[in-house]
Design an enzyme around this catalytic site. Structure first.
Site, PDB file in Angstrom:
ATOM      1  N   CYS A 199      51.249  44.641  25.703  1.00 25.22           N
ATOM      2  CA  CYS A 199      52.568  44.704  26.347  1.00 25.22           C
ATOM      3  C   CYS A 199      52.708  45.963  27.191  1.00 25.22           C
ATOM      4  CB  CYS A 199      53.676  44.619  25.303  1.00 25.22           C
ATOM      5  SG  CYS A 199      53.569  45.890  24.002  1.00 25.22           S
ATOM      6  N   SER A 207      16.103  52.140  42.094  1.00 26.29           N
ATOM      7  CA  SER A 207      17.228  51.331  41.620  1.00 26.29           C
ATOM      8  C   SER A 207      17.962  50.473  42.637  1.00 26.29           C
ATOM      9  CB  SER A 207      18.257  52.267  40.962  1.00 26.29           C
ATOM     10  OG  SER A 207      18.493  53.409  41.755  1.00 26.29           O
ATOM     11  N   CYS A 208      17.619  50.516  43.937  1.00 19.42           N
ATOM     12  CA  CYS A 208      18.323  49.666  44.899  1.00 19.42           C
ATOM     13  C   CYS A 208      18.116  48.201  44.518  1.00 19.42           C
ATOM     14  CB  CYS A 208      17.808  49.920  46.311  1.00 19.42           C
ATOM     15  SG  CYS A 208      18.629  48.876  47.547  1.00 19.42           S
ATOM     16  N   CYS A 229      48.297  46.197  19.465  1.00 17.93           N
ATOM     17  CA  CYS A 229      47.205  46.057  20.443  1.00 17.93           C
ATOM     18  C   CYS A 229      47.538  46.708  21.781  1.00 17.93           C
ATOM     19  CB  CYS A 229      46.858  44.588  20.641  1.00 17.93           C
ATOM     20  SG  CYS A 229      48.116  43.630  21.532  1.00 17.93           S
TER      21      CYS A 229
END
Length: 507
Positions: free
Chosen positions: A480, A232-233, A477
């Site tokens: 804020c 996977s490198c 949602c």
């Protein structure tokens, strides 16, 4: 409650983040009571306050002359250690009595704790690995070895920053171990000889079928406990290596088979995240004779462009290359892949070694809750050193004790059932945000975000500098809540979604 106390949690986090985390910390050297203020601050930084309280004494620190702060070498304003300690007077120090056992069995191998160094620069020679093992790490995955001895570039690292945070993501161009195969095998032999109770994992990478077998045989002979196949490198200089293999299920299976020919040891197949479905190569590895999966390796990336020379950092004579990205920024991606493997019908019960953005004990607990049997870490060690093992161990052990878990086995996979398909989520109810007026300073950040990126559900009275929520427009949602810099917005109880006749209300 004083204004200061209202923001105690924020203050502690911000002061701890400001700390330089010095080596041989002057603040601790200056303490006449023999306390360890540097350990306290570091534990706060790594979300382990209860353990940090054992390094200080609230009553003593409250009445002292703050010699630790006078000794602080911060380039701007000293860390307010005395005030930090005073804000914790209602907290309780960790109780070591009955501390939960963190020992695990992974791929049939008994480990004293789940925390391993991952295959990288942090585990690349005898002295480094020995230091980590003495510090308390349960094991190491020695930096990938092979017949190939690469020549590295300089510089080879870059970091992604945001709002004063020096490291949210990390890019590197390093390849496999730079020492000769003979030297690396000797390092592994010595490590197992000198630390027989620790777990030594040998990461290997071959270029041919025969090399995979020979490497497996070699690391078995020098005493490794487990083999990790690096499929996977993402930035090897030669073709047919690393992630080139990991994206090809036939090669993954074949190279795993040839690795198995050279060893009786447990084999981990290390997966690349540079694909859509990691389950496919994982299944191929298991078919080839692997005993478990390691995930994730780094993501292919370009971390930015230097606009003065139009080269991506780190650049070498004005040039760079696509390479691996790690650090806290990749944690959500890693968790997704861990979930996909652990919940796949044909991979259920397969041991998974998890990595990708783990810094704190809480990060580690999340990976375990999604099915990981052990944990690997590199980038956080590059930032903070092997010493983070103290807070990883005490933090995770304390969590298990508080929650009543008798072992990590009980925690493993416990969050999997909470991840469901989007079409099964409850879409008939919602949670309104609740504004805590006592903590709101009137900055208006919630208003700006809701107006420009939300549903225009917040108005702002500049006269009194307070936000007002329109329940009619609010969809719950929680943008804020996420942008509020003062923790002045909280979640409310879940209610049925309203009809469109709701009036504006101030909350």
């Amino acid at each position: 409650m004083s204004a200061d106390k209202k923001y105690a949690e924020l203050f502690l986090a911000q002061e701890a983040a400001k700390c330089l985390l010095c080596h041989g910390a002057p603040c601790t050297d200056a303490c006449r009571e023999g306390l360890r203020p540097s350990d306290f601050v570091r534990s706060v930084r790594f979300e382990n306050l209860s353990a940090g309280l054992k390094a200080v004494k609230t009553e003593t620190c409250r009445s002292c002359d703050a010699a630790c702060e006078k000794a602080c070498i911060h380039y701007d304003v000293p860390v307010k250690i005395q005030k930090m300690v005073s804000f914790t007077e209602t907290e309780t120090a960790a109780d070591d009595a009955g501390v939960s056992d963190l020992s695990i069995e992974f791929c049939g191998v008994q480990c004293e704790n789940p925390f391993f160094l991952s295959s990288s620069i942090v585990a690349s020679n005898y002295e480094m690995c020995a230091k980590a093992l003495r510090a308390g790490w349960g094991g190491i995955v020695f930096k990938t070895i092979g017949f190939l001895q690469p020549e590295e570039v300089s510089p080879r690292f870059d970091a992604t920053r945001k709002e004063g945070t020096p490291f949210i993501g990390f890019r590197n161009l390093e390849q496999i171990a730079e020492h000769s195969l003979k030297e690396n095998l000797e390092y592994i032999r010595r490590l197992k000889q000198d630390f027989p109770e620790k777990i030594i994992v040998a990461s290997i990478m071959g270029q041919t079928e025969e090399e995979w077998t020979e490497l497996a045989r070699a690391v078995t002979e020098v005493g490794a406990d487990i083999i990790e196949c690096n499929f996977s490198c993402p930035h090897m200089s030669a073709q047919g290596l690393g992630s080139d293999v990991g994206q090809n299920t036939e090669l993954v299976k074949r190279y795993t088979e040839y690795t198995r020919k050279g060893t009786h040891l447990p084999i981990l197949a290390k997966m690349t995240p540079n694909l859509g479905n990691m389950e496919l190569p994982a299944l191929a590895a298991m078919e080839g004779g692997a005993d478990g999966i390691a995930a994730i390796n780094t993501l292919k990336s370009i971390s930015g462009i230097h606009l003065d020379n139009m080269a991506p950092p780190p650049h070498i004579n004005g040039k760079s290359a696509i390479s691996g990205y790690s650090g806290k920024a990749v944690k959500p991606i890693a968790l997704r892949f861990i979930h996909d493997i652990a919940s796949h019908e044909q991979l259920k019960g397969v041991p998974v070694s998890g990595m990708g953005g783990i810094e704190t004990w809480q990060d580690a607990a999340e990976f375990i809750a999604l099915g990981c049997g052990n944990i690997q870490i590199t980038t956080a060690v590059m930032q903070y050193g092997y010493r983070i093992i103290d807070d990883l161990i005490s933090g995770l052990s304390g969590f298990l004790k508080r929650k009543g878990y008798r072992s990590l086995t009980e925690l493993r996979g416990s969050a999997l059932e909470s991840i469901v398909n989007p079409d099964t989520l409850d879409r008939k109810t919602m949670e309104y945000p609740v504004f805590q007026k006592a903590r709101c300073v009137g900055c208006g950040r919630c208003y700006i975000s809701c107006q420009d990126a939300g549903h225009q559900a917040i108005s702002f009275d500049k006269t009194v500098r307070k936000p007002m929520l329109s329940a009619k427009n609010c969809v719950g949602c929680h943008l804020c809540l996420l942008v509020c810099p003062c923790n002045a917005i909280e979640r409310s109880r879940r209610v049925n979604k309203p009809d469109s006749t709701k009036k504006s209300v101030q909350v």
